[in-house]
Write a protein that holds these residues in place. Sequence first.
Motif, PDB file in Angstrom:
ATOM      1  N   TYR A  50       0.858  -1.170   0.000  1.00 17.48           N
ATOM      2  CA  TYR A  50       0.000   0.000   0.000  1.00 17.48           C
ATOM      3  C   TYR A  50       0.903   1.231   0.000  1.00 17.48           C
ATOM      4  O   TYR A  50       2.103   1.137   0.285  1.00 17.48           O
ATOM      5  N   ARG A  51       0.319   2.372  -0.282  1.00 20.18           N
ATOM      6  CA  ARG A  51       1.057   3.626  -0.162  1.00 20.18           C
ATOM      7  C   ARG A  51       0.118   4.721   0.329  1.00 20.18           C
ATOM      8  O   ARG A  51      -1.091   4.667   0.119  1.00 20.18           O
ATOM      9  N   ALA A 111       5.296   8.703  -1.786  1.00 21.08           N
ATOM     10  CA  ALA A 111       4.429   8.276  -0.693  1.00 21.08           C
ATOM     11  C   ALA A 111       5.241   7.445   0.291  1.00 21.08           C
ATOM     12  O   ALA A 111       6.382   7.064   0.001  1.00 21.08           O
ATOM     13  N   VAL A 112       4.646   7.162   1.420  1.00 20.66           N
ATOM     14  CA  VAL A 112       5.174   6.130   2.299  1.00 20.66           C
ATOM     15  C   VAL A 112       4.567   4.807   1.838  1.00 20.66           C
ATOM     16  O   VAL A 112       3.346   4.698   1.678  1.00 20.66           O
ATOM     17  N   TYR A 113       5.426   3.830   1.612  1.00 23.46           N
ATOM     18  CA  TYR A 113       4.993   2.525   1.123  1.00 23.46           C
ATOM     19  C   TYR A 113       4.973   1.542   2.289  1.00 23.46           C
ATOM     20  O   TYR A 113       5.960   1.395   3.012  1.00 23.46           O
ATOM     21  N   TYR A 114       3.828   0.872   2.437  1.00 21.78           N
ATOM     22  CA  TYR A 114       3.610  -0.054   3.543  1.00 21.78           C
ATOM     23  C   TYR A 114       3.406  -1.474   3.023  1.00 21.78           C
ATOM     24  O   TYR A 114       2.716  -1.697   2.023  1.00 21.78           O
ATOM     25  N   LEU A 159      -4.223   0.776  -2.056  1.00 20.53           N
ATOM     26  CA  LEU A 159      -3.633  -0.498  -2.444  1.00 20.53           C
ATOM     27  C   LEU A 159      -2.870  -0.332  -3.746  1.00 20.53           C
ATOM     28  O   LEU A 159      -3.403   0.202  -4.726  1.00 20.53           O
ATOM     29  N   VAL A 160      -1.631  -0.793  -3.756  1.00 20.50           N
ATOM     30  CA  VAL A 160      -0.780  -0.690  -4.937  1.00 20.50           C
ATOM     31  C   VAL A 160      -0.703  -2.036  -5.674  1.00 20.50           C
ATOM     32  O   VAL A 160      -0.903  -2.096  -6.885  1.00 20.50           O
ATOM     33  N   GLN A 213       5.989  -0.814   9.169  1.00 15.68           N
ATOM     34  CA  GLN A 213       6.069   0.572   9.638  1.00 15.68           C
ATOM     35  C   GLN A 213       6.178   1.570   8.483  1.00 15.68           C
ATOM     36  O   GLN A 213       6.014   2.776   8.700  1.00 15.68           O
ATOM     37  N   GLY A 214       6.457   1.093   7.288  1.00 12.90           N
ATOM     38  CA  GLY A 214       6.503   1.957   6.117  1.00 12.90           C
ATOM     39  C   GLY A 214       7.909   2.399   5.755  1.00 12.90           C
ATOM     40  O   GLY A 214       8.802   2.459   6.609  1.00 12.90           O
TER      41      GLY A 214
END
Length: 116
Positions: A37-38, A91-94, A47-48, A108-109
């Motif tokens: 996800y981002r 973005a922050v990617y999780y 959702l990526v 945690q990203g």
Amino acid sequence: QVQLVESGGGLVQPGGSLSVSCVASGFTFSSYTMAWYRQAPGNQRELVATIYNTGTTKYANSVKGRFTISRDNGKKTVYLQMSSLKPEDTAVYYCKGISPTRVLYWGQGTQVTVSS
């Protein structure tokens, strides 16, 4: 103890490539669906890409053809290879793990910044 630890984020120029990884521990990785996800500032988490325990993959339309999700069950690791990156990919990617009984785990990203 369940852990998902992302790494590999950073700064990349538009049009460049970057790969992020997520190492899992504390659960039976091979039976889990894994996803990336981002979340960009001010936006909802989106959702990526998803990879099922069968190896089947799915992608958001915005990244289809540019991003590739893969997994190595022996290393308990899921990868996201990103190419032709755009500023809007910043973005922050999780990393997210989903068990067969729908228990969810999040990492945690890791920050990905696409900028010249």
